[in-house]
Design a protein around this motif. Structure first.
Motif, PDB file in Angstrom:
ATOM      1  N   GLU A  39       6.339  31.265  51.300  1.00 37.38           N
ATOM      2  CA  GLU A  39       6.858  29.935  51.965  1.00 37.38           C
ATOM      3  C   GLU A  39       6.703  28.886  51.171  1.00 37.38           C
ATOM      4  O   GLU A  39       7.729  28.207  51.230  1.00 37.38           O
ATOM      5  N   ALA A  40       5.509  28.787  51.430  1.00 38.09           N
ATOM      6  CA  ALA A  40       4.513  27.732  50.416  1.00 38.09           C
ATOM      7  C   ALA A  40       5.729  27.538  49.166  1.00 38.09           C
ATOM      8  O   ALA A  40       5.566  26.427  49.622  1.00 38.09           O
ATOM      9  N   GLU A  41       5.536  28.087  48.156  1.00 40.48           N
ATOM     10  CA  GLU A  41       6.386  28.324  47.441  1.00 40.48           C
ATOM     11  C   GLU A  41       8.014  27.323  47.601  1.00 40.48           C
ATOM     12  O   GLU A  41       8.395  26.799  47.230  1.00 40.48           O
ATOM     13  N   LYS A  42       8.641  28.085  48.208  1.00 41.36           N
ATOM     14  CA  LYS A  42       9.564  27.937  48.810  1.00 41.36           C
ATOM     15  C   LYS A  42       9.716  26.108  48.998  1.00 41.36           C
ATOM     16  O   LYS A  42      10.620  25.027  48.908  1.00 41.36           O
ATOM     17  N   GLU A  43       9.356  25.446  49.780  1.00 45.92           N
ATOM     18  CA  GLU A  43       9.217  24.554  50.365  1.00 45.92           C
ATOM     19  C   GLU A  43       8.473  23.023  49.398  1.00 45.92           C
ATOM     20  O   GLU A  43       8.836  21.976  48.742  1.00 45.92           O
ATOM     21  N   LEU A  44       7.603  24.188  48.043  1.00 45.95           N
ATOM     22  CA  LEU A  44       7.202  22.701  46.688  1.00 45.95           C
ATOM     23  C   LEU A  44       8.546  23.211  45.650  1.00 45.95           C
ATOM     24  O   LEU A  44       8.478  21.488  45.356  1.00 45.95           O
ATOM     25  N   GLU A  45       9.299  23.838  46.012  1.00 50.65           N
ATOM     26  CA  GLU A  45      10.379  23.829  45.204  1.00 50.65           C
ATOM     27  C   GLU A  45      11.374  22.884  45.687  1.00 50.65           C
ATOM     28  O   GLU A  45      11.802  21.859  44.969  1.00 50.65           O
ATOM     29  N   THR A  46      11.536  22.957  47.104  1.00 46.58           N
ATOM     30  CA  THR A  46      12.133  21.361  47.801  1.00 46.58           C
ATOM     31  C   THR A  46      11.591  20.233  47.201  1.00 46.58           C
ATOM     32  O   THR A  46      11.688  18.888  47.012  1.00 46.58           O
ATOM     33  N   VAL A  47      10.241  20.048  47.081  1.00 50.87           N
ATOM     34  CA  VAL A  47       9.452  18.551  47.169  1.00 50.87           C
ATOM     35  C   VAL A  47       9.860  18.393  45.624  1.00 50.87           C
ATOM     36  O   VAL A  47      10.223  17.353  45.134  1.00 50.87           O
ATOM     37  N   HIS A  48       9.330  19.483  44.669  1.00 52.95           N
ATOM     38  CA  HIS A  48       9.262  19.590  43.041  1.00 52.95           C
ATOM     39  C   HIS A  48      11.230  19.027  42.867  1.00 52.95           C
ATOM     40  O   HIS A  48      11.032  17.862  42.056  1.00 52.95           O
ATOM     41  N   SER A  49      12.159  19.179  43.388  1.00 48.47           N
ATOM     42  CA  SER A  49      13.504  18.818  43.377  1.00 48.47           C
ATOM     43  C   SER A  49      13.546  17.357  44.028  1.00 48.47           C
ATOM     44  O   SER A  49      14.479  16.853  43.266  1.00 48.47           O
ATOM     45  N   LEU A  50      12.725  17.104  45.003  1.00 50.95           N
ATOM     46  CA  LEU A  50      12.914  15.416  45.394  1.00 50.95           C
ATOM     47  C   LEU A  50      12.229  14.824  44.623  1.00 50.95           C
ATOM     48  O   LEU A  50      13.220  13.742  43.892  1.00 50.95           O
ATOM     49  N   GLN A  51      11.478  15.269  43.945  1.00 49.34           N
ATOM     50  CA  GLN A  51      10.446  14.513  42.695  1.00 49.34           C
ATOM     51  C   GLN A  51      11.568  14.514  41.615  1.00 49.34           C
ATOM     52  O   GLN A  51      11.346  13.059  40.994  1.00 49.34           O
ATOM     53  N   PHE A  52      11.783  15.219  41.047  1.00 46.90           N
ATOM     54  CA  PHE A  52      12.491  15.083  40.073  1.00 46.90           C
ATOM     55  C   PHE A  52      14.307  14.061  40.102  1.00 46.90           C
ATOM     56  O   PHE A  52      14.031  13.448  39.068  1.00 46.90           O
ATOM     57  N   GLY A  53      14.216  14.071  41.199  1.00 53.23           N
ATOM     58  CA  GLY A  53      15.746  13.408  41.721  1.00 53.23           C
ATOM     59  C   GLY A  53      15.254  12.063  41.594  1.00 53.23           C
ATOM     60  O   GLY A  53      15.930  11.205  40.807  1.00 53.23           O
ATOM     61  N   LEU A  54      14.363  11.476  42.237  1.00 50.61           N
ATOM     62  CA  LEU A  54      13.320  10.091  42.250  1.00 50.61           C
ATOM     63  C   LEU A  54      13.344   9.547  39.966  1.00 50.61           C
ATOM     64  O   LEU A  54      13.511   9.103  39.848  1.00 50.61           O
ATOM     65  N   ILE A  55      12.558  10.582  39.959  1.00 48.62           N
ATOM     66  CA  ILE A  55      12.967  10.561  37.986  1.00 48.62           C
ATOM     67  C   ILE A  55      13.355  10.716  37.284  1.00 48.62           C
ATOM     68  O   ILE A  55      13.795   9.660  36.681  1.00 48.62           O
ATOM     69  N   GLN A  56      14.794  11.543  37.613  1.00 49.11           N
ATOM     70  CA  GLN A  56      15.685  11.363  37.388  1.00 49.11           C
ATOM     71  C   GLN A  56      16.800   9.608  37.099  1.00 49.11           C
ATOM     72  O   GLN A  56      17.243   9.332  36.002  1.00 49.11           O
ATOM     73  N   LYS A  57      16.539   9.857  38.888  1.00 48.36           N
ATOM     74  CA  LYS A  57      17.156   7.961  38.273  1.00 48.36           C
ATOM     75  C   LYS A  57      16.522   6.973  37.706  1.00 48.36           C
ATOM     76  O   LYS A  57      17.427   6.233  37.258  1.00 48.36           O
ATOM     77  N   GLU A  58      15.190   7.294  37.808  1.00 46.47           N
ATOM     78  CA  GLU A  58      14.102   5.789  37.345  1.00 46.47           C
ATOM     79  C   GLU A  58      14.618   5.817  35.303  1.00 46.47           C
ATOM     80  O   GLU A  58      15.085   5.123  34.967  1.00 46.47           O
ATOM     81  N   ALA A  59      14.960   7.460  34.771  1.00 46.54           N
ATOM     82  CA  ALA A  59      15.176   7.622  33.782  1.00 46.54           C
ATOM     83  C   ALA A  59      16.438   7.217  33.326  1.00 46.54           C
ATOM     84  O   ALA A  59      16.666   6.191  32.341  1.00 46.54           O
ATOM     85  N   GLU A  60      17.714   6.338  34.525  1.00 45.98           N
ATOM     86  CA  GLU A  60      18.875   6.508  33.743  1.00 45.98           C
ATOM     87  C   GLU A  60      19.113   5.010  34.426  1.00 45.98           C
ATOM     88  O   GLU A  60      19.970   4.168  34.636  1.00 45.98           O
TER      89      GLU A  60
END
Length: 113
Positions: A45-66
């Motif tokens: 369950e912790a891994e699933k939560e961390l996948e959510t966090v990673h996805s959100l963080q990646f979204g922020l990084i991707q927008k900045e890269a754009e």
């Protein structure tokens, strides 16, 4: 991404990272009680939560890269702290569970030392 979306994402990061950390410590507590199946379930369950966090963080990084620059806020820094804490807690929980499993096996053979 506007400021409201940016803050909402940071709050989501904090929430999911906090959930992951709590689940990691819950896993350690289950392992202390020799409830290893429950402990590993908490880690999943912790891994699933961390996948959510990673996805959100990646979204922020991707927008900045754009090219969408955002001011770095204390809230975002705080969310990243929670993310790193939860990753460490999950990794340490895995180690503790394995340690408690070994201790449990030894105690079955030699009794409580």
């Amino acid at each position: 991404m506007n400021e409201v979306d940016y803050q909402e994402t940071a709050f989501q990061l904090i929430l999911s990272a906090g959930n992951a950390k709590a689940l990691a410590f819950k896993a350690i507590n289950f392992s202390k009680l020799n409830k290893f199946e429950e402990a590993y379930k908490c880690l999943e369950e912790a891994e699933k939560e961390l996948e959510t966090v990673h996805s959100l963080q990646f979204g922020l990084i991707q927008k900045e890269a754009e090219g969408q620059k955002n001011d770095i806020s204390v809230l975002l820094i705080h969310s990243q702290d929670h993310f790193m804490d939860s990753l460490l807690a999950k990794d340490m929980a895995k180690e503790f569970i394995q340690l408690y499993e070994r201790m449990n096996k030894i105690e079955k053979v030699f009794g409580n030392l």
